[in-house]
Design an enzyme around this catalytic site. Structure first.
Site, short mmCIF file in Angstrom:
data_model
loop_
_atom_site.label_atom_id
_atom_site.label_comp_id
_atom_site.label_asym_id
_atom_site.label_seq_id
_atom_site.Cartn_x
_atom_site.Cartn_y
_atom_site.Cartn_z
N ASN A 184 -41.47 -12.79 32.94
CA ASN A 184 -41.38 -14.25 32.99
C ASN A 184 -41.06 -14.72 34.41
O ASN A 184 -40.36 -14.02 35.13
CB ASN A 184 -40.29 -14.74 32.03
CG ASN A 184 -40.70 -14.62 30.59
OD1 ASN A 184 -41.87 -14.81 30.25
ND2 ASN A 184 -39.76 -14.28 29.71
N CYS A 190 -46.39 -12.06 24.69
CA CYS A 190 -45.09 -12.63 24.35
C CYS A 190 -44.92 -12.58 22.84
O CYS A 190 -45.86 -12.88 22.09
CB CYS A 190 -45.01 -14.07 24.85
SG CYS A 190 -43.45 -14.88 24.44
N HIS A 191 -43.72 -12.23 22.39
CA HIS A 191 -43.49 -12.06 20.96
C HIS A 191 -42.92 -13.30 20.28
O HIS A 191 -42.58 -13.25 19.10
CB HIS A 191 -42.55 -10.86 20.72
CG HIS A 191 -41.27 -10.93 21.49
ND1 HIS A 191 -40.62 -9.81 21.95
CD2 HIS A 191 -40.51 -11.98 21.90
CE1 HIS A 191 -39.53 -10.17 22.60
NE2 HIS A 191 -39.44 -11.48 22.57
N HIS A 247 -44.19 -20.02 25.66
CA HIS A 247 -42.89 -20.57 25.28
C HIS A 247 -42.94 -22.04 24.88
O HIS A 247 -41.91 -22.62 24.52
CB HIS A 247 -41.84 -20.37 26.38
CG HIS A 247 -41.49 -18.93 26.59
ND1 HIS A 247 -40.96 -18.46 27.77
CD2 HIS A 247 -41.60 -17.84 25.78
CE1 HIS A 247 -40.75 -17.15 27.68
NE2 HIS A 247 -41.14 -16.75 26.48
#
EC number: 3.2.1.67
Length: 465
Positions: free
Chosen positions: A157, A179-180, A216
């Site tokens: 990130n 990304c999880h 995000h």
């Protein structure tokens, strides 16, 4: 590489950040459990000793009889050595140290600006990006020289700007970001299905979703389980738990773990916009005006999530360093737990061992309408033999897209500022962030202070007095 009997041998993976005590161990775990692929993992880290420790840990794991996947782990002293001959490159680095991150996250608090993570957007995310982008310029150039055909998987990130930099420097690169956060929202939809419809234990992979947005700050506008419309189920779930929040584990909740929330930010955004915000509350809160969810610690508590302090991260690092010593000496056995990550499944699919559809971060080539071409976006994509094709995902509602676009343009400005080492351009992105609600005078003081605290990673910059 060699293909025999449905298996692939002699694969070379370069791991940049190979001294990691988190992501690297997750990779070791997933490789150990997968018998259809094998080869060498070359570990590069600016801390060579950390990479060498992981070489010892990884090779000890591979020799165990209960391990199906057999890999040779090798620490490398230079980035170039690790990349030569690589079929895949994994990037998982901490840009700087937790000392710089401490400034990123906590310096703004003196001005009443609170950040729950501080690694993607907000003042902390922007300053982190300014020191990260030059690192990714070097990585992109090295990949171009030593393994231009390798598939590149980024976990670092700020995700969007890391991937964006790779493509800016090497447009032909085959890179994507993983990304999880979306996985957690699929799991929440599974819990909603159980709570509202009484259908229990549905694996998240069976929750089919359309994903669109940026990392995000990702959104779901369509979700189904078989013939059940999960958007309707989720609406009932949100109405039921909006005030109280939803806590799935009383022993691991927002009051005792700053990484956990009661999903109230997510619920509020759904009621505002009618689409599902598909990231953790800590991340989502940083993309909207600070007075919504991050006005002060009391407001954060009202919304039932936490501010992850860098002091906690430093203590956690000490614990992981101690664990690394125990794993290295054999005092502690390496447990093969579920990691919840998809990197190995993605590698298998790219090797032709079955297709996979999942969410990734890639440049926008039309998969999302209403976002500039070339900006890095997060959507589903189809992984198949040496191919990665983003799924056409449509367009976000205008009122959501306006929030997303503000961040997209800010990220593009931050990239240009970092490449040009332009103080004024970087400051224009800084003051345009939704969390920066202070006066221009105070904003400039804060910005200069934060740059001073990270200046050893800002070669060529002139920090204005």
């Amino acid at each position: 590489m060699r293909y025999t009997d449905g298996k692939v041998h002699d694969i070379t993976i370069a791991y940049i950040g190979g001294g990691s005590r988190g992501w690297a161990w997750n990779l070791m775990t997933d490789l150990a459990k997968e018998e259809s692929i094998s080869g060498t993992v070359k570990l590069y880290d600016i801390d060579y000793d950390a990479a060498h420790d992981n070489e010892i840990i990884g090779n000890a794991l591979s020799m165990r009889q209960d391990v199906k996947g057999k890999w040779l782990y090798k620490a490398c002293e230079t980035l170039e050595e690790s990349l030569k001959g690589a079929d895949f490159v994994i990037i998982s680095i901490l840009p700087g140290t937790f000392d710089e991150m401490e400034s990123d996250v906590h310096a703004p608090e003196k001005y009443g600006i609170y950040q729950s993570v501080g690694d993607t957007v907000g003042p902390g995310g922007i300053v982190r990006a300014l020191r990260t982008i030059p690192m990714f310029v070097d990585i992109a150039n090295a990949i171009k020289e030593h393994c231009p055909d390798a598939w590149v998987i980024n976990y670092t990130n700020p995700m969007t700007l890391c991937v964006r930099t790779l493509y800016e420097i090497f447009p032909q690169i085959k890179a994507f970001g993983c990304c999880h956060e979306v996985f957690g929202t699929q799991k929440l939809l599974s819990r909603a299905l159980q709570d509202i419809e009484g259908i229990e234990n549905v694996p998240r992979e069976e929750i089919k979703i359309n994903v669109l947005g940026i990392n995000h700050f990702t959104w779901i506008d369509n979700a189904r389980y078989k013939d059940i419309d999960l958007m309707y189920v989720y609406k009932q779930f949100v109405n039921k738990y909006y005030e109280s929040g939803f806590v799935s584990d009383a022993n691991n909740n927002w009051m005792n773990n700053s990484f956990v929330s009661a999903e109230r930010v997510k619920f509020d955004l759904f009621l505002r916009y009618g689409v599902i915000a598909a990231a953790g509350d800590r991340h989502l809160a940083e993309f909207v005006p600070g007075y919504w969810y991050l006005k002060d610690p009391e407001t954060v508590r009202e919304w039932m999530f936490g501010l992850t302090t860098v002091s906690w991260r430093k203590e956690d690092l000490k614990r992981r360093l101690e664990r690394s010593k125990r794993l290295k000496t054999g005092e502690e056995k390496f447990e093969l737990k579920e990691t919840g990550e998809e990197g190995v499944r993605q590698i298998k699919a790219l090797l032709g061992l079955g297709d996979l559809v999942t969410n990734v971060n890639m440049p926008n080539h039309g998969q999302i309408e209403g976002i500039p071409y070339g900006a890095v976006v997060e959507t589903n994509a189809l992984f198949s033999g040496n191919k990665l094709k983003p799924v056409l995902s449509g367009k976000l509602p205008d009122n959501v897209n306006s929030l997303v676009l503000r961040q997209v343009y800010n990220q593009e400005t931050t990239l240009k500022a970092a490449l040009k080492r332009d103080f004024d351009l970087a400051f224009s992105a800084f003051v345009n962030d939704p969390l920066v609600t202070i006066s221009l005078k105070d904003a400039k003081k804060l910005f200069k202070e934060m740059l001073e605290n990270t200046k050893k990673y800002l070669d060529g910059w002139k920090i204005k007095a």
